[in-house]
Design an enzyme around this catalytic site. Structure first.
Site, PDB file in Angstrom:
ATOM      1  N   GLY A  31       0.905  -3.432  17.919  1.00 17.08           N
ATOM      2  CA  GLY A  31      -0.243  -3.921  17.156  1.00 17.08           C
ATOM      3  C   GLY A  31      -1.075  -4.916  17.939  1.00 17.08           C
ATOM      4  O   GLY A  31      -0.997  -4.983  19.168  1.00 17.08           O
ATOM      5  N   HIS A  37      -5.029  -0.092  24.024  1.00 21.36           N
ATOM      6  CA  HIS A  37      -4.303   0.752  23.067  1.00 21.36           C
ATOM      7  C   HIS A  37      -5.174   1.923  22.594  1.00 21.36           C
ATOM      8  O   HIS A  37      -4.697   3.042  22.443  1.00 21.36           O
ATOM      9  CB  HIS A  37      -3.931  -0.061  21.816  1.00 21.36           C
ATOM     10  CG  HIS A  37      -3.017  -1.227  22.046  1.00 21.36           C
ATOM     11  ND1 HIS A  37      -3.440  -2.530  21.911  1.00 21.36           N
ATOM     12  CD2 HIS A  37      -1.706  -1.291  22.374  1.00 21.36           C
ATOM     13  CE1 HIS A  37      -2.427  -3.345  22.140  1.00 21.36           C
ATOM     14  NE2 HIS A  37      -1.364  -2.628  22.422  1.00 21.36           N
TER      15      HIS A  37
HETATM   16  P1  AMP Z   1       2.100  -3.017  23.396  1.00 24.43           P
HETATM   17  O1  AMP Z   1       1.442  -3.074  22.054  1.00 24.43           O
HETATM   18  O2  AMP Z   1       1.771  -4.170  24.281  1.00 24.43           O
HETATM   19  O3  AMP Z   1       3.586  -2.712  23.308  1.00 24.43           O
HETATM   20  O4  AMP Z   1       1.465  -1.767  24.126  1.00 24.43           O
HETATM   21  C1  AMP Z   1       1.482  -0.489  23.522  1.00 24.43           C
HETATM   22  C2  AMP Z   1       1.041   0.526  24.532  1.00 24.43           C
HETATM   23  O5  AMP Z   1      -0.283   0.222  24.970  1.00 24.43           O
HETATM   24  C3  AMP Z   1       1.920   0.548  25.779  1.00 24.43           C
HETATM   25  O6  AMP Z   1       2.100   1.893  26.201  1.00 24.43           O
HETATM   26  C4  AMP Z   1       1.103  -0.213  26.775  1.00 24.43           C
HETATM   27  O7  AMP Z   1       1.359   0.138  28.112  1.00 24.43           O
HETATM   28  C5  AMP Z   1      -0.300   0.195  26.376  1.00 24.43           C
HETATM   29  N1  AMP Z   1      -1.271  -0.785  26.860  1.00 24.43           N
HETATM   30  C6  AMP Z   1      -1.280  -2.116  26.625  1.00 24.43           C
HETATM   31  N2  AMP Z   1      -2.303  -2.704  27.287  1.00 24.43           N
HETATM   32  C7  AMP Z   1      -2.941  -1.718  27.960  1.00 24.43           C
HETATM   33  C8  AMP Z   1      -4.075  -1.680  28.826  1.00 24.43           C
HETATM   34  N3  AMP Z   1      -4.751  -2.784  29.151  1.00 24.43           N
HETATM   35  N4  AMP Z   1      -4.451  -0.500  29.332  1.00 24.43           N
HETATM   36  C9  AMP Z   1      -3.766   0.642  29.024  1.00 24.43           C
HETATM   37  N5  AMP Z   1      -2.687   0.674  28.213  1.00 24.43           N
HETATM   38  C10 AMP Z   1      -2.283  -0.489  27.686  1.00 24.43           C
END
Ligand code: AMP
Length: 280
Positions: A31, A37
């Protein structure tokens, strides 16, 4: 767009899609959604008939002194963003629904979970792997989408999926950045304006190393030193690690993705621990 809180209800809905012959793209998140995301959702939307997004701040992937309690929770804004980007379902369970009393199963993907981020976060990738396998059982995805920003996570999950014959494809999506190069992250919200101004140094160092590689430098110790310099010059930052790794050696899988060397860094700045990487 459907919203599920109950794991069983979500699984029934996912099963119905699969039984109707539809492909399902699944985007697991914690989230506080940002454009990074949302690009995962876009990729899933392009490639699959149905798209589901999970929003779950997974306690099992946080260490005892980490930011579980402080982690931003912005469900209403997240819901609206998922709807705008065309998601078909959100799964947002309570921790007790994912880990009911008596829960005792854990996935370990070692040793690759113990290097890089695993040094300072020894329980992290075990918690990620366990929750993702459970989420995969509920979401029944054809493809699951992960960001290259969390490269080690993506590689750990590819390893798990290969080892356990989990019937899905892990798709990697390139890192989305702010105009000054800082990788988008929910944790950027922890930064004060002064810290935010210095934070792009992480990417600047990694980019300088990638440029040196492009100009012919092949000595990884020198490439690491180039990438470290902007971080070490900043009094607000403390380097956690900065290491070059062969991705084949890390996951021991052949990958079709471009670039085989991963140069990955983590640095503390204020209340945040930020990570970033480049591949070449
Ligand atoms: P998180 O909510 O931080 O667990 O991230 C969820 C998904 O979004 C994971 O697969 C992350 O690698 C991806 N994600 C987070 N930040 C980025 C970003 N800046 N660029 C691409 N994917 C991202």
């Amino acid at each position: 767009m459907d919203i599920f809180h109950d794991p069983h209800d979500f699984q029934v809905s996912s099963n119905q899609w699969r039984e109707a012959g539809e492909t399902v793209g699944f985007v697991p998140t914690m989230g506080a959604l940002h454009e990074g995301h949302l690009r995962l959702i876009d990729a899933a939307r392009r490639q699959c008939d149905r798209v589901s997004v999970s929003i779950f701040v997974n306690p099992a992937q946080f260490g005892p002194n980490e930011d579980l309690a402080a982690y931003p929770r912005t469900f209403e804004a997240d819901r609206a963003a998922c709807a705008r980007r065309g998601a078909d379902a959100i799964f947002a369970p309570a921790p007790e629904a994912m880990y009911p009393p008596g829960f005792q199963t854990a996935i370990r993907v070692e040793p690759m979970s113990l290097s890089l981020c695993g040094h300072s976060r020894p329980v992290h990738f075990g918690g990620v792997a366990t929750v993702c396998l459970k989420l995969f059982m509920l979401a029944r995805p054809t493809r699951a989408y992960f960001g290259w920003k969390d490269a080690q996570q993506l590689l750990v999950l590819r390893r798990m999926v290969a080892d356990l014959c989990v019937p899905l494809e892990i798709v990697g999506v390139e890192t989305v950045r702010e105009p000054d190069g800082l990788a988008m992250s929910s944790r950027n919200a922890y930064l004060t304006p002064g810290e935010r101004a210095e934070a792009p140094r992480i990417h600047a160092g990694l980019r300088a190393a990638a440029e040196a590689f492009g100009a012919g430098e092949r000595d990884t110790t020198k490439l690491e030193a180039i990438a470290r310099e902007p971080i070490e010059q900043c009094p607000l930052m403390r380097l956690d690690y900065l290491e070059a790794r062969s991705m084949d050696a890390l996951e021991r899988l052949q990958t079709a993705e471009p670039g085989n060397t991963l140069l990955a860094a983590a640095a503390f700045i204020g209340k945040a621990r930020l990570i970033d990487n480049v591949r070449f």
